[in-house]
Design a protein around this motif. Structure first.
Motif: not given
Length: 149
Positions: A133-143
């Motif tokens: 749904w939101d790859t940006k939110a996932i990437a930010e949470a994992c950074a």
């Protein structure tokens, strides 16, 4: 090449997701063996992850799948498939999964859906294409948090 029946595809998917849950419960990569999952994937399977994710790219074959699960284990402290719905089965299956996960680098918890298009031939998964749904939110949470030296 034989086409997969709806019943055969559903059995493959049910078996694979049960094996994946067992694999993750056993500790995942480095602890559990990919052998739990291997019977459900064709030797030349392809997994296509969104490039913007920390584990993005195309993962090929059992070796690639093993590497993918190692990378997932490095990124996620937990990754629970809390709800699944098989929207279609047959040679192309569509599975909607609600995920609850905690990022290892930040400790952030997320809840998000993944829609997967999965190709099944001759009783094995040959291709997986997850849509987040939101790859940006996932990437930010994992950074990893920025260094403050």
């Amino acid at each position: 090449m034989t086409m997969s029946s709806t019943a055969e595809s559903a059995a493959v998917l049910t078996g694979m997701y049960a094996a994946e849950a067992k694999y993750l419960a056993a500790g995942g990569p480095g602890v559990a063996s990919f052998d739990l999952l291997a019977p459900f994937f064709a030797p030349d399977v392809e997994l296509h992850q969104a490039d913007s994710l920390p584990y993005g790219g195309t993962w090929c074959g059992h070796k690639g799948m093993t590497q993918f699960f190692v990378m997932m284990g490095e990124v996620w402290e937990s990754f629970d498939m809390v709800e699944q719905e098989f929207l279609a089965t047959g040679e192309t299956a569509v599975v909607l999964t609600q995920v609850r996960a905690r990022a290892r680098a930040t400790g952030r918890e997320l809840s998000f859906p993944i829609l997967q298009a999965i190709t099944i031939k001759d009783g094995r998964i040959t291709e997986v294409r997850p849509f987040y749904w939101d790859t940006k939110a996932i990437a930010e949470a994992c950074a990893s948090p920025a260094s403050t030296d």
